[in-house]
Write a protein that holds these residues in place. Structure first.
Motif, PDB file in Angstrom:
ATOM      1  N   ARG A 189     -31.453  13.994   7.986  1.00  0.00           N
ATOM      2  CA  ARG A 189     -30.489  13.327   7.113  1.00  0.00           C
ATOM      3  C   ARG A 189     -29.140  13.170   7.818  1.00  0.00           C
ATOM      4  O   ARG A 189     -28.555  14.143   8.283  1.00  0.00           O
ATOM      5  N   ASP A 190     -28.637  11.947   7.829  1.00  0.00           N
ATOM      6  CA  ASP A 190     -27.355  11.689   8.470  1.00  0.00           C
ATOM      7  C   ASP A 190     -26.187  12.284   7.692  1.00  0.00           C
ATOM      8  O   ASP A 190     -25.091  12.447   8.252  1.00  0.00           O
ATOM      9  N   ASP A 191     -26.391  12.614   6.420  1.00  0.00           N
ATOM     10  CA  ASP A 191     -25.329  13.253   5.642  1.00  0.00           C
ATOM     11  C   ASP A 191     -25.449  14.777   5.687  1.00  0.00           C
ATOM     12  O   ASP A 191     -24.763  15.483   4.943  1.00  0.00           O
ATOM     13  N   ALA A 192     -26.325  15.292   6.554  1.00  0.00           N
ATOM     14  CA  ALA A 192     -26.492  16.738   6.712  1.00  0.00           C
ATOM     15  C   ALA A 192     -26.391  17.096   8.190  1.00  0.00           C
ATOM     16  O   ALA A 192     -27.253  17.769   8.755  1.00  0.00           O
ATOM     17  N   VAL A 193     -25.320  16.605   8.826  1.00  0.00           N
ATOM     18  CA  VAL A 193     -25.039  16.913  10.221  1.00  0.00           C
ATOM     19  C   VAL A 193     -23.975  18.009  10.247  1.00  0.00           C
ATOM     20  O   VAL A 193     -22.938  17.891   9.599  1.00  0.00           O
ATOM     21  N   LEU A 194     -24.244  19.072  11.006  1.00  0.00           N
ATOM     22  CA  LEU A 194     -23.346  20.221  11.058  1.00  0.00           C
ATOM     23  C   LEU A 194     -22.731  20.367  12.432  1.00  0.00           C
ATOM     24  O   LEU A 194     -23.433  20.310  13.445  1.00  0.00           O
ATOM     25  N   ASP A 195     -21.415  20.567  12.459  1.00  0.00           N
ATOM     26  CA  ASP A 195     -20.716  20.937  13.681  1.00  0.00           C
ATOM     27  C   ASP A 195     -20.544  22.457  13.698  1.00  0.00           C
ATOM     28  O   ASP A 195     -20.830  23.141  12.713  1.00  0.00           O
ATOM     29  N   GLU A 196     -20.033  22.968  14.804  1.00  0.00           N
ATOM     30  CA  GLU A 196     -19.848  24.411  14.920  1.00  0.00           C
ATOM     31  C   GLU A 196     -18.922  24.935  13.826  1.00  0.00           C
ATOM     32  O   GLU A 196     -17.874  24.354  13.543  1.00  0.00           O
ATOM     33  N   GLY A 197     -19.330  26.032  13.210  1.00  0.00           N
ATOM     34  CA  GLY A 197     -18.578  26.610  12.105  1.00  0.00           C
ATOM     35  C   GLY A 197     -19.044  26.131  10.752  1.00  0.00           C
ATOM     36  O   GLY A 197     -18.724  26.743   9.727  1.00  0.00           O
ATOM     37  N   ASP A 198     -19.790  25.027  10.709  1.00  0.00           N
ATOM     38  CA  ASP A 198     -20.301  24.497   9.440  1.00  0.00           C
ATOM     39  C   ASP A 198     -21.530  25.280   8.983  1.00  0.00           C
ATOM     40  O   ASP A 198     -22.250  25.879   9.777  1.00  0.00           O
ATOM     41  N   GLY A 199     -21.770  25.213   7.682  1.00  0.00           N
ATOM     42  CA  GLY A 199     -22.997  25.729   7.101  1.00  0.00           C
ATOM     43  C   GLY A 199     -23.583  24.673   6.188  1.00  0.00           C
ATOM     44  O   GLY A 199     -23.037  23.573   6.049  1.00  0.00           O
ATOM     45  N   ALA A 200     -24.693  24.998   5.539  1.00  0.00           N
ATOM     46  CA  ALA A 200     -25.301  24.067   4.589  1.00  0.00           C
ATOM     47  C   ALA A 200     -26.082  24.843   3.542  1.00  0.00           C
ATOM     48  O   ALA A 200     -26.788  25.806   3.858  1.00  0.00           O
ATOM     49  N   PHE A 201     -25.946  24.397   2.289  1.00  0.00           N
ATOM     50  CA  PHE A 201     -26.710  24.940   1.174  1.00  0.00           C
ATOM     51  C   PHE A 201     -27.968  24.091   0.998  1.00  0.00           C
ATOM     52  O   PHE A 201     -27.879  22.900   0.703  1.00  0.00           O
ATOM     53  N   VAL A 202     -29.133  24.692   1.187  1.00  0.00           N
ATOM     54  CA  VAL A 202     -30.401  23.992   0.996  1.00  0.00           C
ATOM     55  C   VAL A 202     -31.056  24.587  -0.256  1.00  0.00           C
ATOM     56  O   VAL A 202     -31.350  25.782  -0.298  1.00  0.00           O
ATOM     57  N   GLU A 203     -31.266  23.747  -1.266  1.00  0.00           N
ATOM     58  CA  GLU A 203     -31.812  24.230  -2.536  1.00  0.00           C
ATOM     59  C   GLU A 203     -33.037  23.409  -2.942  1.00  0.00           C
ATOM     60  O   GLU A 203     -33.364  22.398  -2.321  1.00  0.00           O
ATOM     61  N   LEU A 204     -33.723  23.876  -3.978  1.00  0.00           N
ATOM     62  CA  LEU A 204     -34.906  23.222  -4.547  1.00  0.00           C
ATOM     63  C   LEU A 204     -36.059  23.182  -3.548  1.00  0.00           C
ATOM     64  O   LEU A 204     -36.827  22.218  -3.503  1.00  0.00           O
ATOM     65  N   VAL A 205     -36.152  24.248  -2.738  1.00  0.00           N
ATOM     66  CA  VAL A 205     -37.258  24.346  -1.787  1.00  0.00           C
ATOM     67  C   VAL A 205     -38.168  25.508  -2.187  1.00  0.00           C
ATOM     68  O   VAL A 205     -37.794  26.359  -2.997  1.00  0.00           O
ATOM     69  N   HIS A 206     -39.377  25.530  -1.616  1.00  0.00           N
ATOM     70  CA  HIS A 206     -40.395  26.508  -1.983  1.00  0.00           C
ATOM     71  C   HIS A 206     -40.984  27.142  -0.725  1.00  0.00           C
ATOM     72  O   HIS A 206     -40.923  26.571   0.372  1.00  0.00           O
ATOM     73  N   ALA A 207     -41.565  28.326  -0.886  1.00  0.00           N
ATOM     74  CA  ALA A 207     -42.230  28.982   0.236  1.00  0.00           C
ATOM     75  C   ALA A 207     -43.281  28.050   0.829  1.00  0.00           C
ATOM     76  O   ALA A 207     -44.080  27.463   0.108  1.00  0.00           O
ATOM     77  N   GLY A 208     -43.243  27.900   2.143  1.00  0.00           N
ATOM     78  CA  GLY A 208     -44.172  27.004   2.830  1.00  0.00           C
ATOM     79  C   GLY A 208     -43.565  25.670   3.210  1.00  0.00           C
ATOM     80  O   GLY A 208     -44.104  24.973   4.074  1.00  0.00           O
ATOM     81  N   ASP A 209     -42.441  25.295   2.585  1.00  0.00           N
ATOM     82  CA  ASP A 209     -41.744  24.083   3.013  1.00  0.00           C
ATOM     83  C   ASP A 209     -41.234  24.251   4.439  1.00  0.00           C
ATOM     84  O   ASP A 209     -40.934  25.360   4.884  1.00  0.00           O
ATOM     85  N   LYS A 210     -41.122  23.154   5.166  1.00  0.00           N
ATOM     86  CA  LYS A 210     -40.645  23.181   6.543  1.00  0.00           C
ATOM     87  C   LYS A 210     -39.308  22.459   6.628  1.00  0.00           C
ATOM     88  O   LYS A 210     -39.222  21.254   6.412  1.00  0.00           O
ATOM     89  N   LEU A 211     -38.270  23.217   6.939  1.00  0.00           N
ATOM     90  CA  LEU A 211     -36.936  22.651   7.104  1.00  0.00           C
ATOM     91  C   LEU A 211     -36.712  22.334   8.573  1.00  0.00           C
ATOM     92  O   LEU A 211     -36.736  23.221   9.420  1.00  0.00           O
ATOM     93  N   MET A 212     -36.501  21.058   8.878  1.00  0.00           N
ATOM     94  CA  MET A 212     -36.337  20.622  10.252  1.00  0.00           C
ATOM     95  C   MET A 212     -34.872  20.691  10.674  1.00  0.00           C
ATOM     96  O   MET A 212     -33.976  20.252   9.952  1.00  0.00           O
ATOM     97  N   VAL A 213     -34.628  21.262  11.854  1.00  0.00           N
ATOM     98  CA  VAL A 213     -33.289  21.344  12.437  1.00  0.00           C
ATOM     99  C   VAL A 213     -33.342  20.705  13.820  1.00  0.00           C
ATOM    100  O   VAL A 213     -34.109  21.136  14.684  1.00  0.00           O
ATOM    101  N   GLU A 214     -32.536  19.669  14.011  1.00  0.00           N
ATOM    102  CA  GLU A 214     -32.484  18.947  15.290  1.00  0.00           C
ATOM    103  C   GLU A 214     -31.154  19.209  15.982  1.00  0.00           C
ATOM    104  O   GLU A 214     -30.095  19.133  15.348  1.00  0.00           O
ATOM    105  N   SER A 215     -31.192  19.490  17.273  1.00  0.00           N
ATOM    106  CA  SER A 215     -29.976  19.644  18.064  1.00  0.00           C
ATOM    107  C   SER A 215     -29.561  18.274  18.594  1.00  0.00           C
ATOM    108  O   SER A 215     -30.264  17.683  19.415  1.00  0.00           O
ATOM    109  N   ILE A 216     -28.436  17.773  18.115  1.00  0.00           N
ATOM    110  CA  ILE A 216     -28.021  16.409  18.467  1.00  0.00           C
ATOM    111  C   ILE A 216     -26.668  16.379  19.172  1.00  0.00           C
ATOM    112  O   ILE A 216     -26.103  15.308  19.392  1.00  0.00           O
ATOM    113  N   GLY A 217     -26.127  17.552  19.536  1.00  0.00           N
ATOM    114  CA  GLY A 217     -24.840  17.603  20.221  1.00  0.00           C
ATOM    115  C   GLY A 217     -25.009  17.646  21.726  1.00  0.00           C
ATOM    116  O   GLY A 217     -26.080  17.382  22.276  1.00  0.00           O
ATOM    117  N   GLY A 218     -23.923  18.027  22.404  1.00  0.00           N
ATOM    118  CA  GLY A 218     -23.940  18.069  23.853  1.00  0.00           C
ATOM    119  C   GLY A 218     -24.119  19.465  24.416  1.00  0.00           C
ATOM    120  O   GLY A 218     -24.124  19.633  25.637  1.00  0.00           O
TER     121      GLY A 218
END
Length: 319
Positions: free
Chosen positions: A279-308
């Motif tokens: 999601r382009d509205d869920a891009v985090l820079d250093e120091g940022d966090g994110a609240f991920v809700e409405l998920v269930h055991a077994g869901d796969k949360l993808m994290v991509e490294s897009i910085g330098g």
């Protein structure tokens, strides 16, 4: 295969992973570094993701069982003198430098033969864990002469009060985190005590975690970390990925944190940066966090490294 072909193949794999990993039912809301509390006491430079000490924000009073996430830097030859804790699960995650942990019964210069969990020098990749329970006292100092220590201090609410106090210290090296990243995974760090809330004294003493190799926590809570090189992608298995390893499989929450490892300027792509769930509205820079809700055991949360720069990503998985 040419370099261009390799890059094209990697790009196609990333797109395939992204399209198959979207959690359309999930809510993901960034918690920007600028919205954290900040206390600079000279010897201690601390950022608070949640209300803590002299900083209070009613919007950030915790997230599930997660109560405190402080990103701390402690100057050389300073630290937290002996202080008590009770009825919280408290853990320090080392990022750089060296934090000396001493149980209140351990005196400086008399460490020989002392249990390693009662006296430890927490370095990069180490996790020092404390069950406050009925009451425990310790100190945390940076005894180094020149180097600042940088670490995360995290508190979680246990499944019941009055637990027997205990320490655990374990190491989760960079090599393991990078190897996990190469497999598209996180290294699990914490998982619930396997015996659960009704553990006997013998089961408490045995301290067997639900996931082998992790530190047992007295809560429906998990933690993982990975080191993602630019262009790498990793999946966090919500609820630790296995039935029975969490006590509440549905309506879970995940807090993602990207520590300030290079202290780059905001929106400077030369630093670490990640994107969650494609999601382009869920891009985090250093120091940022994110609240991920409405998920269930077994869901796969993808994290991509897009910085330098390599991204150190910490996930906290809670009921």
């Amino acid at each position: 295969m040419s370099d261009m072909s390799v890059k094209a193949a990697a790009s196609q794999v990333a797109k395939t992973v992204a399209s198959s990993s979207r959690l359309l039912h999930a809510s993901i809301k960034p918690h920007r570094s600028a919205t954290r509390g900040h206390s600079d006491h000279g010897w201690l430079d601390s950022y608070h993701s949640f209300s803590f000490a002299d900083w209070y924000n009613p919007k950030y009073n915790g997230f599930g069982l997660l109560r405190v996430l402080n990103e701390d830097r402690v100057a050389p030859q300073t630290g937290f003198p002996t202080h008590p804790h009770r009825d919280f699960e408290i853990f320090s995650y080392g990022i750089s430098g060296e934090l000396t942990h001493r149980d209140s019964m351990v005196r400086k210069g008399q460490e020989a033969g002392v249990n390693a969990d009662q006296f430890s020098r927490v370095k990069r990749g180490d996790v020092q864990f404390t069950t406050g329970g009925t009451g425990i006292a310790h100190s945390e100092f940076n005894e180094h002469k020149t180097d600042t220590v940088h670490f995360l201090q995290i508190w979680a609410v246990p499944w019941k009060r009055g637990l027997p106090p205990v320490y655990h210290t374990s190491q989760f090296p960079d090599k393991a985190k990078r190897e996990a990243a190469d497999r598209g995974e996180f290294v699990p760090i914490l998982s619930p005590l396997a015996a659960g809330p009704d553990a006997t004294a013998a089961e408490e003493e045995a301290a067997v975690p639900a996931l082998t190799g992790t530190i047992p926590i007295h809560a429906d809570f998990g933690m993982g970390a990975t080191l993602l090189a630019p262009g790498k992608t990793a999946l966090w298995m919500v609820g630790l990925g296995q039935p029975g390893e969490v006590t509440q499989a549905n309506k879970r929450k995940v807090f993602v944190h990207l520590p300030m490892t290079t202290r780059h300027k905001k929106n400077d792509s030369s630093g670490a940066r990640v994107r969650l769930d494609g999601r382009d509205d869920a891009v985090l820079d250093e120091g940022d966090g994110a609240f991920v809700e409405l998920v269930h055991a077994g869901d796969k949360l993808m994290v991509e490294s897009i910085g330098g720069a390599e991204a150190e990503v910490v996930v906290l998985d809670t009921a």
